[in-house]
Design a protein around this motif. Structure first.
Motif, PDB file in Angstrom:
ATOM      1  N   ASP A   1     -10.721 -10.278   4.998  1.00 54.01           N
ATOM      2  CA  ASP A   1     -10.444  -9.120   4.152  1.00 54.01           C
ATOM      3  C   ASP A   1      -9.658  -9.485   2.896  1.00 54.01           C
ATOM      4  OD1 ASP A   1     -11.746  -7.719   6.095  1.00 54.01           O
ATOM      5  OD2 ASP A   1      -9.947  -6.859   6.969  1.00 54.01           O
ATOM      6  N   MET A   2      -9.605 -10.759   2.558  1.00 52.72           N
ATOM      7  CA  MET A   2      -8.814 -11.187   1.404  1.00 52.72           C
ATOM      8  C   MET A   2      -9.404 -10.697   0.081  1.00 52.72           C
ATOM      9  SD  MET A   2      -6.085 -12.381   2.473  1.00 52.72           S
ATOM     10  CE  MET A   2      -5.445 -12.924   0.905  1.00 52.72           C
TER      11      MET A   2
ATOM     12  N   ALA B   1      -7.112  -8.796  -2.434  1.00 46.46           N
ATOM     13  CA  ALA B   1      -6.926  -9.259  -3.816  1.00 46.46           C
ATOM     14  C   ALA B   1      -7.169  -8.118  -4.800  1.00 46.46           C
ATOM     15  CB  ALA B   1      -7.858 -10.433  -4.117  1.00 46.46           C
ATOM     16  N   LEU B   2      -8.148  -7.283  -4.528  1.00 40.70           N
ATOM     17  CA  LEU B   2      -8.399  -6.125  -5.395  1.00 40.70           C
ATOM     18  C   LEU B   2      -7.205  -5.167  -5.371  1.00 40.70           C
ATOM     19  CD1 LEU B   2     -12.164  -5.355  -4.609  1.00 40.70           C
ATOM     20  CD2 LEU B   2     -11.216  -6.452  -6.664  1.00 40.70           C
ATOM     21  N   ALA B   3      -6.611  -4.975  -4.197  1.00 45.37           N
ATOM     22  CA  ALA B   3      -5.438  -4.098  -4.089  1.00 45.37           C
ATOM     23  C   ALA B   3      -4.272  -4.657  -4.896  1.00 45.37           C
ATOM     24  CB  ALA B   3      -5.042  -3.913  -2.622  1.00 45.37           C
TER      25      ALA B   3
ATOM     26  N   GLY C   1      -9.757   0.188  -1.691  1.00 42.88           N
ATOM     27  CA  GLY C   1      -8.598   0.945  -2.135  1.00 42.88           C
ATOM     28  C   GLY C   1      -7.305   0.565  -1.439  1.00 42.88           C
ATOM     29  N   GLY C   2      -7.314  -0.585  -0.740  1.00 40.68           N
ATOM     30  CA  GLY C   2      -6.102  -1.048  -0.079  1.00 40.68           C
ATOM     31  C   GLY C   2      -5.769  -0.320   1.209  1.00 40.68           C
TER      32      GLY C   2
ATOM     33  N   LEU D   1      -1.512  -1.999  -6.296  1.00 42.64           N
ATOM     34  CA  LEU D   1      -1.144  -1.281  -5.073  1.00 42.64           C
ATOM     35  C   LEU D   1      -0.115  -2.061  -4.272  1.00 42.64           C
ATOM     36  CD1 LEU D   1      -4.697  -0.071  -3.978  1.00 42.64           C
ATOM     37  CD2 LEU D   1      -2.927   1.233  -5.203  1.00 42.64           C
ATOM     38  N   TRP D   2      -0.219  -3.387  -4.303  1.00 42.49           N
ATOM     39  CA  TRP D   2       0.731  -4.257  -3.624  1.00 42.49           C
ATOM     40  C   TRP D   2       1.241  -5.262  -4.633  1.00 42.49           C
ATOM     41  CZ3 TRP D   2      -3.471  -5.708   0.448  1.00 42.49           C
ATOM     42  CH2 TRP D   2      -3.788  -4.586   1.210  1.00 42.49           C
ATOM     43  N   GLN D   3       2.484  -5.667  -4.484  1.00 46.64           N
ATOM     44  CA  GLN D   3       3.073  -6.682  -5.350  1.00 46.64           C
ATOM     45  C   GLN D   3       3.726  -7.746  -4.473  1.00 46.64           C
ATOM     46  OE1 GLN D   3       5.618  -4.434  -7.950  1.00 46.64           O
ATOM     47  NE2 GLN D   3       3.897  -3.594  -9.066  1.00 46.64           N
TER      48      GLN D   3
END
Length: 172
Positions: A136-137, A141-143, A97-98, A148-150
């Motif tokens: 943790d990439m 990447a899922l986040a 979930g970031g 969640l991130w741009q």
């Protein structure tokens, strides 16, 4: 900062600063760099001895901070030990979930993110600029996929300047 460190600073306020003897790599590992290692080459090409003693790591991390010029240090009693950084002062661990936390265990929230010219992911939080741990990439990447991130494109040197981070503190 530990109370014992604050007391030592008051008792011995004029202890000279130390440079080149401690480093933090892009995976959040601490390294001791004695004089022989310093002469063998620059960090991170020649890393030195990885610190593995859990209590010492915890002590360093509790007393880790930045000075006004963007140089990061470990306050070791009355002595300020400046830290050479491989990529950034923080290494972010990413969970589902970031959710992110620092290499020192502090929880944070992402405020902005960037990919540098080496495709490394950097995130800014209330603590400052950090690099996402390479292991943790997948979660990162899922986040990104979840919006969640741009991450924006940025040069590493520009990120360091924008966040006032010095990778290699030098004596005045």
């Amino acid at each position: 900062m530990d109370p014992i460190v604050e007391a030592a600073l008051k008792k011995w306020p004029n202890v000279p600063h130390c440079y080149g003897w401690l480093a933090l790599d892009a995976r959040g590992d601490w390294y001791m760099r004695d004089e022989r290692i310093q002469h063998a080459g620059p960090f991170p090409q020649v890393k030195g001895s990885r610190i593995e003693h859990r209590k010492l790591i915890e002590f360093i991390e509790r007393n880790y901070a930045a000075d006004p010029t963007g140089c990061w240090f470990f306050q070791n009693g009355p002595q300020r030990v400046y830290v050479e950084l491989e990529a950034a002062p923080w290494v972010w661990r990413v969970a589902a979930g970031g959710q992110i936390s620092s290499h020192t265990g502090l929880p944070c929230e992402a405020q902005a993110s960037w990919l540098d010219e080496q495709d490394r992911l950097f995130i800014a939080t209330r603590l400052g600029l950090g690099i996402v741990h390479s292991m943790d990439m997948h979660e990162a990447a899922l986040a990104v996929e979840q919006g969640l991130w741009q991450p924006q494109a940025a040069r590493h040197a520009d990120l360091l300047a924008r966040h006032a981070v010095q990778l290699k503190p030098l004596p005045p």
